[in-house]
Design a protein around this motif. Structure first.
Motif, PDB file in Angstrom:
ATOM      1  N   GLN A   1       0.834  -1.201   0.000  1.00 13.37           N
ATOM      2  CA  GLN A   1       0.000   0.000   0.000  1.00 13.37           C
ATOM      3  C   GLN A   1       0.874   1.258   0.000  1.00 13.37           C
ATOM      4  O   GLN A   1       0.562   2.249  -0.669  1.00 13.37           O
ATOM      5  CB  GLN A   1      -0.917   0.000   1.225  1.00 13.37           C
TER       6      GLN A   1
ATOM      7  N   ASN B   1      -2.228  -7.042  -4.405  1.00 11.32           N
ATOM      8  CA  ASN B   1      -2.857  -5.892  -3.736  1.00 11.32           C
ATOM      9  C   ASN B   1      -3.515  -4.871  -4.664  1.00 11.32           C
ATOM     10  O   ASN B   1      -4.208  -3.973  -4.185  1.00 11.32           O
ATOM     11  CB  ASN B   1      -1.850  -5.162  -2.827  1.00 11.32           C
TER      12      ASN B   1
ATOM     13  N   TYR C   1      -6.753  -2.508  -3.443  1.00 10.02           N
ATOM     14  CA  TYR C   1      -6.717  -1.058  -3.266  1.00 10.02           C
ATOM     15  C   TYR C   1      -7.064  -0.267  -4.524  1.00 10.02           C
ATOM     16  O   TYR C   1      -7.477   0.895  -4.414  1.00 10.02           O
ATOM     17  CB  TYR C   1      -5.323  -0.623  -2.788  1.00 10.02           C
TER      18      TYR C   1
END
Length: 395
Positions: free
Chosen positions: A6, A38, A42
């Motif tokens: 992130q 990821n 996200y």
């Protein structure tokens, strides 16, 4: 080796104010990435994803990127085209200089048949060395308009479909030849290493050797960067929660001017803080404790001591989608009985007042209905009288 975290995503999303939920384009190249991860967590609204010049080995975790239009995985270690069947918006795929060979060409084509891809780049992959490669792909992937930067004509597609059965047979033989050559290469390399372990002779270009080369380069790059800029690698110290004497530190590093209300609700302590509405909620970390509230916004600490003890596990944390305001409702361990009685009395009075207003409204409505009925009766009587007056007497 790097990972898609992130933190890395936010770093590469500076053009979008570090927000990930509405991010449409991101470039993560030359980061020695080994895995796609990821992004489906996200960045689900990505339209352009640039991951070229890494050491990614597998096309994975892409199925939820339904808005993705362009995927660039050039200069990686991909052996098989897969995992993009559900990327319904994908129009362009660049796999230049990867390792898709003849053994994986059939499975790769089967994946492409389930997509709506318009442009495909496979230049520099082992499968392109086969003379029938272009016609084999064109003859089976009907959605393609361009292959390796060259437009596919209608005549070329018809010809490819006509010779496809023959190409499928030729592919089987070509795969066997490729396997034999690969076994021979491995055997020769093994003998060479046994005879001269320290030899620096040129080795075959494979995903393994490419990965090893990139990791060595990454290590050298990091060492040089550490010497040139040591401050960059120092661990950033977060503002401590406690002061030297053990008490909870009170601070507002972000200048958000939080408010704590102990009296408005006799059973709860209300904490409010205005956060920019466009700031991603994932950048806000809240920690409710029995005696204090701690909120970190982009590493800026806001911390307030509470006058009354609260149940942290029963607390309710909310954030307005319209204003961005953060509201934390914390039940008191020992509610103020006097305030509770006042609140209950006020609530009872409000209920009685509301009931009285309803009663008066009902009386008023009843009176209005009666007046209306009376007016209707008078109008009807008057109309009847007028009709009687207009009818002439009969002699």
């Amino acid at each position: 080796m790097s990972r898609i975290t992130q933190e890395l995503l936010r770093k590469r999303a500076e053009h979008n104010e570090m927000m990930l939920t509405n991010l449409e384009e991101i470039s993560i190249h030359q980061e020695e990435l080994v895995k796609i991860e990821n992004l489906d967590v996200y960045c689900r609204h990505l339209k352009i994803l640039l991951l070229q010049n890494n050491i990614i080995e597998k096309m994975e975790n892409l199925t939820k990127l339904r808005e993705l239009e362009y995927l660039n995985l050039a200069l990686n270690n991909i052996r098989l085209i897969e995992g993009i069947e559900n990327c319904e918006s994908l129009m362009k795929l660049d796999l230049t200089v990867n390792f898709v060979d003849l053994q994986n060409l059939e499975k790769s084509v089967q994946c492409l048949q389930k997509c709506r891809l318009k442009e495909l780049y496979l230049t520099g992959n082992p499968c392109t060395d086969w003379q029938g490669y272009r016609n084999y792909v064109i003859g089976q992937v009907d959605s393609l308009h361009s292959l390796d930067g060259k437009e596919i004509t209608h005549t070329e597609r018809i010809k490819a479909k006509q010779i496809l059965p023959q190409l499928q047979k030729e592919l089987i033989y070509a795969i066997e030849e490729e396997k034999i050559k690969e076994e021979q290469r491995i055997h020769e390399e093994k003998i060479r290493k046994e005879m001269n372990p320290n030899s620096e002779d040129k080795v075959a270009y494979t995903p393994e050797t490419r990965k090893e080369m990139y990791l060595i380069q990454a290590k050298e790059k990091e060492q040089k960067e550490r010497q040139r800029n040591p401050e960059k690698f120092k661990v950033k110290q977060e503002t401590p929660i406690y002061m030297n004497d053990g008490r909870i530190r009170q601070c507002d590093e972000g200048g958000y001017k939080p408010q704590v209300n102990n009296w408005e609700d006799p059973e709860n302590v209300i904490f409010k803080m205005n956060i920019p509405k466009y700031l991603d909620t994932s950048l806000v970390k809240v920690n409710v404790n029995p005696t204090y509230v701690s909120v970190r916004v982009k590493d800026k600490l806001t911390q307030i001591r509470l006058e009354e003890e609260v149940f942290s596990e029963k607390s309710k944390i909310q954030r307005s989608e319209i204003t961005g305001e953060l509201v934390i409702t914390m039940p008191k361990v020992n509610p103020n009985e006097i305030l509770k009685q006042i609140a209950e009395r006020k609530k009872k009075e409000d209920q009685q007042k509301q009931q009285e207003q309803i009663k008066q409204l009902e009386i008023k409505q009843k009176q209005e209905r009666q007046n209306l009925d009376l007016l209707i009766q008078k109008a009807q009587a008057k109309l009847t009288q007028q009709i009687d007056d207009d009818i002439p007497d009969l002699e």
